[in-house]
Design a protein around this motif. Structure first.
Motif, mmCIF file in Angstrom:
data_model
loop_
_atom_site.group_PDB
_atom_site.id
_atom_site.type_symbol
_atom_site.label_atom_id
_atom_site.label_comp_id
_atom_site.label_asym_id
_atom_site.label_seq_id
_atom_site.Cartn_x
_atom_site.Cartn_y
_atom_site.Cartn_z
ATOM 1 N N LEU A 37 0.843 -1.189 0.000
ATOM 2 C CA LEU A 37 0.000 0.000 0.000
ATOM 3 C C LEU A 37 0.880 1.241 0.000
ATOM 4 C CD1 LEU A 37 -3.088 0.713 0.293
ATOM 5 C CD2 LEU A 37 -2.645 0.946 2.738
ATOM 6 N N LEU A 38 0.662 2.136 -0.970
ATOM 7 C CA LEU A 38 1.450 3.364 -1.031
ATOM 8 C C LEU A 38 1.121 4.268 0.161
ATOM 9 C CD1 LEU A 38 1.293 4.386 -4.801
ATOM 10 C CD2 LEU A 38 3.150 3.230 -3.612
ATOM 11 N N PRO A 39 2.115 4.956 0.713
ATOM 12 C CA PRO A 39 1.853 5.850 1.864
ATOM 13 C C PRO A 39 0.774 6.886 1.583
ATOM 14 C CG PRO A 39 4.222 5.563 1.518
ATOM 15 C CD PRO A 39 3.537 4.904 0.356
ATOM 16 N N GLU A 40 0.751 7.433 0.366
ATOM 17 C CA GLU A 40 -0.253 8.444 0.026
ATOM 18 C C GLU A 40 -1.664 7.864 0.043
ATOM 19 O OE1 GLU A 40 3.450 9.116 -2.579
ATOM 20 O OE2 GLU A 40 2.292 7.442 -1.755
ATOM 21 N N PHE A 91 -18.591 -1.343 -6.482
ATOM 22 C CA PHE A 91 -17.636 -1.848 -5.501
ATOM 23 C C PHE A 91 -18.117 -3.194 -4.966
ATOM 24 C CE2 PHE A 91 -17.319 2.817 -5.276
ATOM 25 C CZ PHE A 91 -15.969 2.967 -5.585
ATOM 26 N N THR A 92 -17.214 -4.155 -4.890
ATOM 27 C CA THR A 92 -17.506 -5.454 -4.292
ATOM 28 C C THR A 92 -16.524 -5.679 -3.142
ATOM 29 O OG1 THR A 92 -16.006 -6.646 -5.790
ATOM 30 C CG2 THR A 92 -18.294 -6.363 -6.512
ATOM 31 N N GLN A 93 -16.670 -6.787 -2.454
ATOM 32 C CA GLN A 93 -15.826 -7.036 -1.289
ATOM 33 C C GLN A 93 -14.529 -7.755 -1.635
ATOM 34 O OE1 GLN A 93 -18.271 -8.754 1.812
ATOM 35 N NE2 GLN A 93 -19.867 -7.227 1.493
ATOM 36 N N SER A 94 -14.341 -8.116 -2.891
ATOM 37 C CA SER A 94 -13.080 -8.704 -3.346
ATOM 38 C C SER A 94 -13.087 -8.755 -4.859
ATOM 39 C CB SER A 94 -12.883 -10.129 -2.794
ATOM 40 O OG SER A 94 -13.786 -11.031 -3.409
ATOM 41 N N ASP A 95 -11.923 -8.985 -5.449
ATOM 42 C CA ASP A 95 -11.842 -9.129 -6.897
ATOM 43 C C ASP A 95 -12.525 -10.411 -7.362
ATOM 44 O OD1 ASP A 95 -9.635 -10.100 -5.353
ATOM 45 O OD2 ASP A 95 -8.604 -10.652 -7.195
ATOM 46 N N ILE A 96 -12.473 -11.447 -6.547
ATOM 47 C CA ILE A 96 -13.146 -12.704 -6.906
ATOM 48 C C ILE A 96 -14.658 -12.487 -6.948
ATOM 49 C CG2 ILE A 96 -13.696 -15.026 -6.064
ATOM 50 C CD1 ILE A 96 -10.813 -15.306 -5.195
ATOM 51 N N HIS A 228 -1.283 -1.250 -5.858
ATOM 52 C CA HIS A 228 -0.935 -0.457 -4.667
ATOM 53 C C HIS A 228 -2.116 0.095 -3.901
ATOM 54 C CE1 HIS A 228 3.350 -0.793 -5.382
ATOM 55 N NE2 HIS A 228 3.108 -0.541 -6.658
ATOM 56 N N GLY A 229 -3.307 -0.453 -4.136
ATOM 57 C CA GLY A 229 -4.461 -0.112 -3.319
ATOM 58 C C GLY A 229 -4.635 -1.127 -2.204
ATOM 59 N N PRO A 230 -5.722 -1.019 -1.456
ATOM 60 C CA PRO A 230 -5.954 -1.937 -0.340
ATOM 61 C C PRO A 230 -6.586 -3.249 -0.788
ATOM 62 C CG PRO A 230 -7.707 -0.316 -0.452
ATOM 63 C CD PRO A 230 -6.729 0.053 -1.539
ATOM 64 N N ALA A 231 -6.396 -4.280 0.033
ATOM 65 C CA ALA A 231 -7.153 -5.511 -0.138
ATOM 66 C C ALA A 231 -8.548 -5.295 0.463
ATOM 67 C CB ALA A 231 -6.436 -6.663 0.544
ATOM 68 N N GLY A 232 -9.447 -6.235 0.215
ATOM 69 C CA GLY A 232 -10.779 -6.138 0.796
ATOM 70 C C GLY A 232 -11.760 -5.332 -0.022
ATOM 71 N N VAL A 233 -11.405 -5.020 -1.267
ATOM 72 C CA VAL A 233 -12.334 -4.342 -2.162
ATOM 73 C C VAL A 233 -12.033 -4.780 -3.598
ATOM 74 C CG1 VAL A 233 -10.855 -2.295 -2.401
ATOM 75 C CG2 VAL A 233 -13.313 -2.107 -2.856
ATOM 76 N N ALA A 265 -13.055 2.978 3.889
ATOM 77 C CA ALA A 265 -11.607 3.178 3.788
ATOM 78 C C ALA A 265 -11.051 2.460 2.559
ATOM 79 C CB ALA A 265 -10.915 2.679 5.057
ATOM 80 N N ALA A 266 -11.510 1.221 2.337
ATOM 81 C CA ALA A 266 -11.033 0.464 1.174
ATOM 82 C C ALA A 266 -11.514 1.097 -0.129
ATOM 83 C CB ALA A 266 -11.497 -0.981 1.270
ATOM 84 N N ILE A 267 -12.750 1.593 -0.138
ATOM 85 C CA ILE A 267 -13.284 2.246 -1.334
ATOM 86 C C ILE A 267 -12.476 3.496 -1.669
ATOM 87 C CG2 ILE A 267 -15.261 3.586 -2.170
ATOM 88 C CD1 ILE A 267 -17.050 1.459 -0.798
ATOM 89 N N VAL A 268 -12.211 4.315 -0.656
ATOM 90 C CA VAL A 268 -11.389 5.520 -0.858
ATOM 91 C C VAL A 268 -9.998 5.132 -1.341
ATOM 92 C CG1 VAL A 268 -10.252 7.424 0.344
ATOM 93 C CG2 VAL A 268 -12.676 6.963 0.751
ATOM 94 N N GLY A 269 -9.426 4.073 -0.745
ATOM 95 C CA GLY A 269 -8.106 3.614 -1.171
ATOM 96 C C GLY A 269 -8.095 3.132 -2.609
ATOM 97 N N ALA A 270 -9.178 2.452 -3.015
ATOM 98 C CA ALA A 270 -9.263 1.979 -4.402
ATOM 99 C C ALA A 270 -9.316 3.159 -5.374
ATOM 100 C CB ALA A 270 -10.500 1.098 -4.570
#
Length: 441
Positions: A37-40, A91-96, A228-233, A265-270
Motif C-alpha cells: 500500500l502506497l503511503p499516500e 464496488f464489491t468485497q473482493s476481486d473474486i 498499490h491499493g488496499p485488499a478487501g475491495v 476506507a477500502a473504497i477511498v483507497g481503491a
C-alpha cells in the motif's frame, strides 16, 4: 551433509528458516500476488478508519462525507479506464466477487435466453468454476483454445462468436506468462453480434492501459490491491445497459448487486490507487522496464538453458513481470532457496493456482508436461528499485548454480542428450511466428 548425489536428496540447511534475512532486508518480487500500500493511499484512507464511521446511505454529517468520498472514488476509477460515467463503477468485497458478479449476475439476468458462454482456457478458477452455477440457468461454459502464450487463438474464437453465444469472457493478462491479450478485434466482433464481453483485469489492471470508451467491453473487473491499493475491495465496470442480477439477498447497496456493510476506507483507497495507477506514471513505468531489462539481460548473459517467457514483441507483455523457464532446476526449489537468501518471488504458477491447475494450464497451452514446474515468476512494483534487480539477479544466479550442481540431469540437458524445456519453448515460439502455430488474438 548438503547433498547426497546418489539418491538425489538435498540438505535441509539450504532451505533452513534460521538463515533467512529479516523482513526489512528482503526483496519483494511477488507483485502478481499483491502489492504494498502506497503511503499516500494509506493517508487518504486514515480518516475513514479513525474518525468518519458513517455509512454512505444515511443522512447525518459523516454519512454525507462518506457519500461524497465514494462518488469521488468512482470518478477516479472511471477516469482510469475511460468509462462514460462514474455510475458504471461498482464496488464489491473482493476481486473474486467482482468476477462472480459479472459472470453469474449477467447469466442470471439473461435466464431464459438461449446460448452458452465462451470462456478462455486460461481463465482464472474464479471465472471458470462459475459454470456449476450458470448451468442452473441453462447456460453452459464452452472453452475456446489458447496458444503457447496463453492468449486466445483469434480465428477459432471469432468463428465461435458468429454462433451468437450469450457471453464471452477472457483474462486481460495471463499471470503465469505476463502476456497481455489484445482486445480490439474480439470486442468488435462481440459488439457487432450483440454479445456481452467480460474482461477479467484483476491481473494487469492498473498497469496496462484499458480504455473502455474505445474498446466496447461490457464488463471489466479490477483488483486494487495489485496496483498499490488496499485488499478487501474489488471493482466491477458495467457498461450502461448491460443487464445484471443480484446474487446475494440483502440491503440495496451498490444497486443491490453487492449487499453488505461497505468498507469506506477500502473504497477511498481503491479510488486513490486508480488516480495514482502505475499505468499513468511514466517515471514508474520507466523504472519497472529497466528492472525487467536488468533481469532479462543478466539471466540470458550468464546462463545457458534458460528461456524468457515472452512474445517476440515483448513490449506487448506486462512490464513488471518476468517468467523464465530454467533447465535442470525445479522452480519450487529455486523459489525456496532464493527465499532463504532474501528474495521473495514465486514458482512458475501464479497465486491463483494449485499444482493440478498448473498441469492443466501447461496442457491447454500445448507446452510439455511439467513445464511450469521448471519456471520462476518475478514481479515487481512501483516502489521497487533498480538496485534490487541487480541484487535479485545475483541471488538467482547463485541459487541456480548450486541447484544445477546437485542435479543429476543438468549435464545431460546441457549436452543435448536429455529433453530441454527451454529449447522446446523456443521452438514452439518459432513455430508460432512462422505460422505453424495459431496466432495471437
Amino acid at each position: 551433509m548438503r547433498c547426497d548425489h546418489k539418491n538425489g536428496t538435498i540438505s535441509r540447511s539450504l532451505f533452513c528458516s534460521d538463515q533467512m534475512k529479516p523482513l526489512d532486508h528482503r526483496i519483494y518480487f511477488d507483485a502478481q500476488a499483491t502489492t504494498p500500500l502506497l503511503p499516500e493511499i494509506l493517508e487518504a484512507m486514515l480518516p475513514f478508519l479513525e474518525k468518519c464511521h458513517g455509512r454512505s446511505d444515511a443522512a447525518y454529517l459523516s454519512a454525507k462525507k462518506a457519500r461524497k468520498a465514494k462518488w469521488e472514488a468512482r470518478e477516479k476509477i472511471a477516469a482510469m479506464i475511460g468509462a462514460d460515467s462514474p455510475e458504471e463503477i461498482y464496488f464489491t468485497q473482493s476481486d473474486i466477487q467482482a468476477n462472480h458478479l459479472a459472470i453469474m449476475g449477467y447469466t442470471l439476468a439473461m435466464e431464459g435466453v438461449q446460448g452458452d458462454w465462451l470462456s478462455s482456457a486460461c481463465d482464472a478458477p474464479s471465472v471458470r468454476l462459475c459454470d456449476s452455477m450458470t448451468q442452473r440457468w441453462s447456460c453452459r461454459r464452452r472453452e475456446f483454445p489458447v496458444n503457447v502464450h496463453g492468449l486466445a487463438m483469434l480465428d477459432p474464437l471469432l468463428e465461435q462468436i458468429q454462433s451468437h453465444p450469450l457471453m464471452v469472457s477472457l483474462p486481460l493478462t495471463v499471470p503465469e506468462w505476463g502476456s497481455v491479450q489484445s482486445l480490439e478485434a474480439i470486442a468488435s466482433a462481440c459488439d457487432s453480434k450483440g454479445v456481452a464481453l467480460f474482461v477479467d483485469a484483476t491481473h494487469g489492471g492498473g498497469w496496462h492501459t484499458i480504455d473502455v470508451s474505445r474498446i466496447p467491453v461490457s464488463m471489466l473487473s479490477l483488483a486494487p490491491h495489485r496496483f498499490h491499493g488496499p485488499a478487501g475491495v474489488g471493482l466491477l465496470y458495467r457498461r450502461k445497459g448491460t443487464p445484471m442480477g443480484s446474487l446475494l439477498p440483502g440491503e440495496r447497496s451498490e444497486a443491490a448487486l453487492s449487499p453488505g456493510m461497505e468498507s469506506m476506507a477500502a473504497i477511498v483507497g481503491a479510488g486513490e490507487a486508480s488516480a495514482r495507477s502505475p499505468q499513468g506514471d511514466p517515471q514508474v513505468m520507466n523504472t519497472v522496464r529497466r528492472i525487467r531489462h536488468v533481469l532479462t539481460e543478466g539471466l540470458e548473459h550468464h546462463l545457458d538453458g534458460v528461456a524468457i517467457l515472452q512474445r517476440e514483441d515483448a513490449c506487448s507483455d506486462l512490464s513488471h513481470y518476468l517468467s523464465v523457464a530454467i533447465d535442470g532446476v525445479d522452480g519450487e526449489a529455486l523459489m525456496l532457496m532464493a527465499n532463504v537468501r532474501g528474495l521473495e518471488c514465486h514458482s512458475g504458477v501464479s497465486c491463483r493456482v494449485s499444482q493440478g491447475e498448473a498441469d492443466r494450464l501447461t496442457r491447454v497451452c500445448g507446452l510439455p508436461e511439467g513445464f511450469l514446474r521448471s519456471c520462476l515468476t518475478l514481479s515487481w512494483h512501483a516502489l521497487s528499485r533498480e538496485e534490487e534487480a541487480h541484487e535479485a539477479l545475483e541471488i538467482l544466479l547463485g541459487c541456480i548454480k548450486t541447484l544445477r550442481e546437485m542435479s543429476p540431469s543438468w549435464s545431460r540437458i546441457a549436452s543435448g542428450e536429455h529433453f530441454s524445456m527451454s529449447r522446446c519453448y523456443a521452438q514452439l515460439c518459432k513455430d508460432l511466428r512462422e505460422g505453424r502455430g495459431d496466432h495471437d488474438a
